[in-house]
Design an enzyme around this catalytic site. Structure first.
Site, PDB file in Angstrom:
ATOM      1  N   ARG A  71     -13.910  -4.688 -51.944  1.00 24.94           N
ATOM      2  CA  ARG A  71     -15.130  -3.906 -51.725  1.00 24.94           C
ATOM      3  C   ARG A  71     -14.741  -2.507 -51.261  1.00 24.94           C
ATOM      4  O   ARG A  71     -15.341  -1.508 -51.623  1.00 24.94           O
ATOM      5  CB  ARG A  71     -16.050  -4.580 -50.693  1.00 24.94           C
TER       6      ARG A  71
ATOM      7  N   TYR B  88     -36.855  10.823 -62.439  1.00 23.13           N
ATOM      8  CA  TYR B  88     -36.787   9.491 -63.031  1.00 23.13           C
ATOM      9  C   TYR B  88     -37.746   8.558 -62.272  1.00 23.13           C
ATOM     10  O   TYR B  88     -37.804   8.603 -61.036  1.00 23.13           O
ATOM     11  CB  TYR B  88     -35.328   9.012 -62.904  1.00 23.13           C
TER      12      TYR B  88
ATOM     13  N   ASP C  45     -29.677  15.246 -59.601  1.00 18.05           N
ATOM     14  CA  ASP C  45     -29.408  14.136 -60.522  1.00 18.05           C
ATOM     15  C   ASP C  45     -29.048  14.774 -61.867  1.00 18.05           C
ATOM     16  O   ASP C  45     -29.900  15.363 -62.529  1.00 18.05           O
ATOM     17  CB  ASP C  45     -30.660  13.253 -60.632  1.00 18.05           C
TER      18      ASP C  45
ATOM     19  N   LYS D 284     -25.737   6.058 -68.585  1.00 18.52           N
ATOM     20  CA  LYS D 284     -26.193   6.900 -69.676  1.00 18.52           C
ATOM     21  C   LYS D 284     -24.998   7.588 -70.337  1.00 18.52           C
ATOM     22  O   LYS D 284     -24.154   6.917 -70.874  1.00 18.52           O
ATOM     23  CB  LYS D 284     -27.240   7.885 -69.147  1.00 18.52           C
TER      24      LYS D 284
HETATM   25  C1  PLP Z   1     -31.349   5.777 -65.610  1.00 13.30           C
HETATM   26  C2  PLP Z   1     -31.509   6.872 -64.642  1.00 13.30           C
HETATM   27  C3  PLP Z   1     -31.382   6.641 -63.267  1.00 13.30           C
HETATM   28  C4  PLP Z   1     -31.135   5.265 -62.691  1.00 13.30           C
HETATM   29  O1  PLP Z   1     -29.897   4.774 -63.046  1.00 13.30           O
HETATM   30  P1  PLP Z   1     -29.561   3.198 -63.177  1.00 13.30           P
HETATM   31  O2  PLP Z   1     -28.133   3.209 -63.603  1.00 13.30           O
HETATM   32  O3  PLP Z   1     -30.495   2.636 -64.203  1.00 13.30           O
HETATM   33  O4  PLP Z   1     -29.780   2.584 -61.835  1.00 13.30           O
HETATM   34  C5  PLP Z   1     -31.494   7.732 -62.425  1.00 13.30           C
HETATM   35  N1  PLP Z   1     -31.753   8.971 -62.896  1.00 13.30           N
HETATM   36  C6  PLP Z   1     -31.894   9.220 -64.211  1.00 13.30           C
HETATM   37  C7  PLP Z   1     -32.167  10.605 -64.661  1.00 13.30           C
HETATM   38  C8  PLP Z   1     -31.789   8.183 -65.130  1.00 13.30           C
HETATM   39  O5  PLP Z   1     -31.954   8.435 -66.431  1.00 13.30           O
END
Ligand code: PLP
Length: 377
Positions: free
Chosen positions: A46, A98, A170, A195
């Site tokens: 961890r 998001y 983000d 992504k």
């Molecule tokens: C998908 C996404 C998230 C969340 O990520 P996860 O890996 O699904 O927890 C946060 N911000 C954006 C812009 C996203 O597209």
């Protein structure tokens, strides 16, 4: 060194034990110790894992950050960053983040005394007015999901720093290839590696990159204390993904521009949201701040019925949530990714029932356009 060189080599040193050129998946929960208090820097997985450590070095380098931490999902990365604030603190949250980020603030963090306000951060004057004496963080996403509005990261950082407040961005939609927020003064970058960074729709993960040593120490402490770590196998997958980030993003960007151009000319499309179009209200800002415009395109079909026809008629584009993979994905934000955003708020942001979002993949663009053309007619 150039971006691709960093992507391929940072963190990817040949394995010390065997010389393996590809960082091995260290699938172990614990490590043998040589004696009491004597070990090779690894005690329990961890806390430390060599595959995860390689990925952390890699993405931190891509973002131009000193420190990086890999998490089990984008949401756990965001949650860990929010552990920099305490009960009674106030956070300014971009009003079009998001859906899951909004849900985290609205349904979870609000139970722990963290105050927040939704603010349109594309307007600096709006932002100036939103600060309170207890504001400790500004959290933005740019371009936003799904209407692609762009926030000026340098302006936001200057305004926030004048008040001693941290800025978090983000950067999932752009990836560090197309946008490097730290260069504009942003303090902390968050990613869903699910992504573009992984890019192959086969792993869920998150990342935090930052320069401040004290904040990094706390994020690392939270990562170990809460334990929402990225697994060795997922770390391997994302590390494999980032090696081709530059070539993939070039292809997403190229295809994204062509698909947006096609949609903008189509008689059945009322509006296209893409920062690469001259008609986009922040086109000039996007050109300054981003190296390209990426593969996310949204368009207005006018009604739920029209949207449904398109979404159910595509043959190549896959109907599904998520984005950033090599394959083109098509979705309906109002009922899918943004279902947790209240209907009035959705309407105000332009997330109508007729809005369709495409994550343009890296297939041959003629095939993507032909598929959309037949679905629209
Ligand atoms: C998908 C996404 C998230 C969340 O990520 P996860 O890996 O699904 O927890 C946060 N911000 C954006 C812009 C996203 O597209």
């Amino acid at each position: 060194m150039g971006f691709s060189t960093i992507a391929i080599h940072a963190g990817n040193e040949p394995d010390a034990a065997t010389g393996a050129v590809s960082v091995p998946i260290y699938q172990t929960s614990t490590y043998a110790q040589e004696g009491l208090g004597r070990h090779k820097g690894y005690e329990y997985a961890r806390t430390q894992n060599p595959t995860r450590a390689a990925l952390e070095k890699n993405i931190a380098a891509l973002e131009g950050a000193r420190f990086g931490f890999a998490f089990a999902s984008g949401m756990s990365a965001t949650d860990s960053v929010l552990k920099l604030v305490k009960a009674g603190d106030h956070v300014i949250l971009g009003d079009n983040t998001y859906g899951g980020t909004f849900r985290l603030f609205n349904k979870v963090l609000s139970n722990y005394g963290i105050e927040f306000d939704l603010v349109d951060t594309t307007d600096a004057a709006n932002l100036e007015q939103a600060f309170k004496p207890n504001t400790r963080m500004v959290f933005v996403e740019t371009p936003t999901n799904p209407v692609m509005s762009v926030t000026d990261l340098r302006a936001v950082s200057e305004i926030a720093h004048a008040r001693g407040v941290r800025v978090v961005c983000d950067n999932t939609f752009m990836s560090p290839y197309l946008q490097r927020p730290i260069e504009f003064g942003v303090d902390i970058v968050v990613h869903s590696t699910t992504k573009y960074l992984n890019g192959h729709s086969d792993s869920v993960g998150g990342f935090v990159a930052l320069n401040d040593e004290k904040d990094a120490e706390w994020i690392g402490f939270v990562q170990n204390s809460v334990g929402a770590i990225l697994s060795p196998f997922d770390s391997f997958l994302v590390l494999r993904g980032t090696k081709t980030l530059a070539v993939r993003m070039e292809a997403h960007d190229r295809n994204g521009r062509q698909v947006a151009g096609f949609l903008a000319e189509h008689p059945k499309v009322q509006k296209v949201y893409y920062p690469g179009l001259v008609s986009h209200p922040q086109h000039e800002l996007a050109k300054r701040q981003q190296k390209g415009f990426g593969g996310m395109v949204a368009f207005e079909t006018g009604s739920l019925d029209n949207a449904r026809k398109v979404l159910e008629s595509v043959k190549l584009c896959i109907l599904g949530e998520s984005l950033g993979g090599v394959e083109s994905l098509i979705s309906h934000p109002a009922s899918m990714t943004h279902a947790s955003v209240p209907p009035e708020k959705r309407e105000q942001l332009g997330i109508t029932d007729g809005l369709v979002r495409i994550s343009v993949g890296i297939e041959d663009v003629e095939d993507i356009i032909a598929d959309l053309d037949q679905a629209l007619s």
